[in-house]
Scaffold this active site. Structure first.
Site, PDB file in Angstrom:
ATOM      1  N   ALA A  12       6.259  11.471  11.051  1.00 44.83           N
ATOM      2  CA  ALA A  12       6.416  10.027  11.255  1.00 44.83           C
ATOM      3  C   ALA A  12       7.185   9.678  12.519  1.00 44.83           C
ATOM      4  O   ALA A  12       6.692   8.946  13.387  1.00 44.83           O
ATOM      5  CB  ALA A  12       7.095   9.417  10.030  1.00 44.83           C
ATOM      6  N   GLU A  34       4.438  20.952  16.965  1.00 39.65           N
ATOM      7  CA  GLU A  34       4.467  20.896  15.501  1.00 39.65           C
ATOM      8  C   GLU A  34       4.224  22.302  14.952  1.00 39.65           C
ATOM      9  O   GLU A  34       3.191  22.906  15.207  1.00 39.65           O
ATOM     10  CB  GLU A  34       3.408  19.928  14.967  1.00 39.65           C
ATOM     11  CG  GLU A  34       3.229  19.949  13.458  1.00 39.65           C
ATOM     12  CD  GLU A  34       4.533  19.755  12.700  1.00 39.65           C
ATOM     13  OE1 GLU A  34       4.840  20.616  11.850  1.00 39.65           O
ATOM     14  OE2 GLU A  34       5.237  18.757  12.964  1.00 39.65           O
ATOM     15  N   CYS A  44       5.115  10.373   0.756  1.00 37.54           N
ATOM     16  CA  CYS A  44       5.385   9.589  -0.447  1.00 37.54           C
ATOM     17  C   CYS A  44       4.170   9.509  -1.373  1.00 37.54           C
ATOM     18  O   CYS A  44       4.305   9.207  -2.556  1.00 37.54           O
ATOM     19  CB  CYS A  44       5.840   8.191  -0.060  1.00 37.54           C
ATOM     20  SG  CYS A  44       7.355   8.160   0.919  1.00 37.54           S
ATOM     21  N   ALA A 302      11.244   7.054   4.659  1.00 39.73           N
ATOM     22  CA  ALA A 302      10.116   6.900   5.575  1.00 39.73           C
ATOM     23  C   ALA A 302      10.211   5.676   6.494  1.00 39.73           C
ATOM     24  O   ALA A 302       9.908   5.790   7.694  1.00 39.73           O
ATOM     25  CB  ALA A 302       8.804   6.868   4.784  1.00 39.73           C
ATOM     26  N   TYR A 433       8.334 -20.763  -6.954  1.00 40.69           N
ATOM     27  CA  TYR A 433       8.284 -20.855  -8.421  1.00 40.69           C
ATOM     28  C   TYR A 433       6.920 -21.341  -8.867  1.00 40.69           C
ATOM     29  O   TYR A 433       6.376 -22.324  -8.348  1.00 40.69           O
ATOM     30  CB  TYR A 433       9.345 -21.819  -8.959  1.00 40.69           C
ATOM     31  CG  TYR A 433       9.024 -22.323 -10.349  1.00 40.69           C
ATOM     32  CD1 TYR A 433       9.045 -21.446 -11.435  1.00 40.69           C
ATOM     33  CD2 TYR A 433       8.647 -23.649 -10.573  1.00 40.69           C
ATOM     34  CE1 TYR A 433       8.703 -21.889 -12.712  1.00 40.69           C
ATOM     35  CE2 TYR A 433       8.321 -24.099 -11.841  1.00 40.69           C
ATOM     36  CZ  TYR A 433       8.343 -23.215 -12.907  1.00 40.69           C
ATOM     37  OH  TYR A 433       8.005 -23.651 -14.164  1.00 40.69           O
TER      38      TYR A 433
END
Length: 456
Positions: A12, A34, A44, A302, A433
């Site tokens: 990320a 990487e 997640c 995250a 409401y």
């Protein structure tokens, strides 16, 4: 002369930084190192794929290396591990994990986005087949493959935090008998004890065996099965998930003599710059300023990883953008319930020493109110807790537990804290409401009204 920017870590924060730099400095050479199998995936979402809610792990991929290379112009190098940083010569030592080749890369600016790793407590047997941690997409793929091949019927989850409870639900969705072993007296240690009783009983009703105040001493192999030795009992299992927290991957920064915070994560200023002016850091490997405590803390989540990566990229590109800070706002699905938190819990506020030596300045109120008009079909109660400063009424934190309407209500509390509101301010917010959606006085306002009685 074009700039050369090296980014260590392709999830990320790293890809957010790299993408921002390429958008702003189109001529820059941006190299992402990487060491793993994937970039930019939804960690997640992994429990929900393992539980069968999401059909394919492909849906968890946000960005692939090919797309990053072809459409964004980022030089993504998979299976490449940065092994050392030399700030003096501005070079990074790199190893190609496929070929074994080692080489160095020069940089004008460097971004460390090495994330965090699953903690491995000193429990004998963690390396046995069928014992897993869950941090990367590759971890989840190994778990998925194991379940498909072995068809486990019993699992032990070590740790009752966010991931442990989400995985307990995922495994129950697969009709697996689940034991959760937690060494603390409660699940969800990031919540106050008085907010987790209801969900604790709910989890038990869903068939999860909870073992609280219980330690795991060892894991043994027993033929094709595993045996988990706890302080209370022996638990037989086909698989074990170790979910005892994470730690920041700050070794590269430490070995390069960059400043670390008290947590062991990397220290950065509000522009995501480290103690070296040419090195930035972002994501789960860094500390952020806590908006209530006004000090750096390590809370790996995250949203802050994505935002801090983008801010690092913006500032490397010549911008002047500050990261405002965090509250640790989080929401978790627990079977039919949703639990959420933001800011400080009551216990954290009292322990901080910022509101009286013994926390005597900390106020807290807990109420239970309907999530919509009480007469509306399906109306249910939401338990709401507000933590506040009794001297001036400033909101310090909040927690909510309920079956509906929890996730966005915690955002009201987070917004109120960020804006420096008092409980009196919250009680007068002009919230929407209508009977199908909320009562006239929203639960967070009911809690604020009750809290006002303790202020002054």
């Amino acid at each position: 002369m074009s700039k050369s920017i090296v980014v260590i870590g392709g999830d990320a924060a790293g890809m957010s930084a790299a993408s921002k730099i390429k958008r702003e400095l189109k001529g820059a050479e941006v190299i992402v190192l990487e060491r793993g199998e994937h970039i930019s995936f939804s960690a997640c979402g992994m429990p929900y794929w393992l539980g069968g809610v999401i059909e394919s792990d492909d849906e968890l991929l946000v960005l692939t290396p090919d797309v990053a290379r072809k459409k964004r112009g980022i030089d993504v190098r998979m299976h490449h591990e940065a092994t050392a940083i030399d700030p003096g010569s501005k070079r990074v030592a790199v190893t190609n994990l496929d070929s074994g080749e080692s080489f160095e890369l020069a940089y004008d600016k460097l971004v460390i986005a090495t994330g965090a790793s699953a903690m491995r407590p000193p429990i004998p047997g963690l390396d046995l087949p069928g014992v897993f941690t869950l941090r990367s997409l590759s971890d989840s793929q190994r778990i998925f493959a194991f379940m498909a091949e072995k068809q486990p019927t019993t699992a032990v989850v070590i740790g009752g935090g966010y991931i442990g409870i989400e995985m307990a639900e995922a495994l129950r969705e697969r009709k697996i008998d689940v034991h959760v072993v937690e060494m603390l007296p409660q699940i969800m240690p990031n919540f106050d004890e008085d907010m987790v009783g209801e969900i604790t009983e709910h989890i038990r009703k869903k068939g999860v065996h909870l073992h609280l105040n219980t330690r795991v001493n060892a894991i043994d192999g027993q033929g094709d099965r595993l045996q988990v030795q706890t302080s209370d009992a022996l638990l037989a299992a086909d698989m074990v998930l170790v979910s005892t927290g994470v730690r920041p991957n700050a070794e590269l920064a430490r070995d390069a003599a960059l400043k670390l915070g008290n947590s062991g994560a990397i220290w950065v200023d509000d522009h995501m710059c480290t103690s070296d002016a040419d090195i930035y850091a972002a994501g789960d490997c860094v500390e952020y300023r806590h908006l209530v405590l006004d000090e750096n803390v390590w809370i790996p989540l995250a949203p802050s990883a994505n935002k801090s990566g983008r801010i690092a990229g913006d500032n490397i590109s010549g911008g002047d953008v500050a990261f405002p800070g965090i509250l640790g706002t989080a929401v978790v699905k627990v079977f039919d319930y949703t639990v959420s938190t933001t800011g400080l819990t009551e216990s954290q506020a009292k322990a901080s020493g910022k509101f009286g030596r013994d926390g005597e300045g900390v106020g807290a109120t807990v109420i239970s109110a309907h999530d919509r008009a009480h007469y509306w079909p399906g109306a249910a109660k939401i338990k709401t807790k507000l933590v506040f400063n009794k001297r001036d009424g400033k909101v310090l934190g909040g927690q909510l537990v309920g079956m509906a309407g929890v996730n966005k209500r915690i955002d009201i509390v987070a917004t109120a804290i960020t804006a420096g509101m008092t409980v009196a301010d919250m009680s007068m917010l002009d919230l929407s409401y209508a009977p199908p959606y909320s009562p006239v006085y929203d639960p967070v306002q009911v809690a604020a009204n009750v809290a006002m009685k303790q202020v002054g």
